[in-house]
Design a protein around this motif. Structure first.
Motif, PDB file in Angstrom:
ATOM      1  N   GLN A  57      17.704  28.254 -11.064  1.00 27.69           N
ATOM      2  CA  GLN A  57      17.263  29.306 -10.142  1.00 27.69           C
ATOM      3  C   GLN A  57      17.333  28.828  -8.695  1.00 27.69           C
ATOM      4  N   ILE A  58      16.941  27.596  -8.437  1.00 24.81           N
ATOM      5  CA  ILE A  58      16.994  27.033  -7.071  1.00 24.81           C
ATOM      6  C   ILE A  58      18.438  26.953  -6.602  1.00 24.81           C
ATOM      7  N   ILE A  59      19.335  26.486  -7.444  1.00 29.59           N
ATOM      8  CA  ILE A  59      20.749  26.364  -7.055  1.00 29.59           C
ATOM      9  C   ILE A  59      21.348  27.757  -6.826  1.00 29.59           C
ATOM     10  N   ARG A  60      21.031  28.713  -7.686  1.00 32.76           N
ATOM     11  CA  ARG A  60      21.574  30.050  -7.524  1.00 32.76           C
ATOM     12  C   ARG A  60      21.062  30.699  -6.237  1.00 32.76           C
ATOM     13  N   SER A  64      23.498  31.685  -2.907  1.00 27.50           N
ATOM     14  CA  SER A  64      23.625  33.089  -2.530  1.00 27.50           C
ATOM     15  C   SER A  64      23.088  33.339  -1.125  1.00 27.50           C
ATOM     16  N   GLY A  65      22.674  32.325  -0.434  1.00 32.63           N
ATOM     17  CA  GLY A  65      22.209  32.466   0.938  1.00 32.63           C
ATOM     18  C   GLY A  65      20.754  32.907   1.024  1.00 32.63           C
ATOM     19  N   GLY A  66      19.979  32.742  -0.003  1.00 33.20           N
ATOM     20  CA  GLY A  66      18.569  33.078   0.036  1.00 33.20           C
ATOM     21  C   GLY A  66      18.274  34.524  -0.305  1.00 33.20           C
ATOM     22  N   VAL A  67      19.272  35.319  -0.615  1.00 31.02           N
ATOM     23  CA  VAL A  67      19.059  36.703  -0.994  1.00 31.02           C
ATOM     24  C   VAL A  67      19.133  36.811  -2.497  1.00 31.02           C
ATOM     25  N   ALA A  68      18.077  37.296  -3.103  1.00 27.06           N
ATOM     26  CA  ALA A  68      18.055  37.387  -4.555  1.00 27.06           C
ATOM     27  C   ALA A  68      18.747  38.577  -5.012  1.00 27.06           C
TER      28      ALA A  68
END
Length: 68
Positions: A57-60, A64-68
C-alpha cells in the motif's frame, strides 16, 4: 442393587470426597504453560501478510503521487 442405584452411589461418594477437600482444591484444573493458541507458522504467515500488504500500500501510494 440396580445399575442406576450403583451409579448414583458412586456419584454421591465422589461428591462427598470433594466436600472434605474444600479449600485445598486448586482453582483451575487446566495446566498452565507457555503454549500458544496458534502455531508459530500460522503466526509468521499472518505477520507476513499484514506487513506485506502495508508495504504494498505504501509503495502504491508513493508511485501514484499520493492520490488514492
Amino acid at each position: 442393587m440396580t445399575t442406576s442405584r450403583r451409579l448414583a452411589d458412586r456419584k454421591v461418594e465422589k461428591f462427598e470426597k470433594n466436600i472434605t477437600k474444600r479449600g485445598s482444591v486448586p482453582e483451575t484444573t487446566t495446566k498452565k504453560g507457555s503454549d500458544y493458541p496458534v502455531g508459530p507458522v500460522l503466526l509468521g504467515f499472518f505477520v507476513f501478510v499484514v506487513i506485506g500488504s502495508s508495504l504494498f500500500q505504501i509503495i502504491r501510494t508513493a508511485t501514484s503521487g499520493g492520490v488514492a
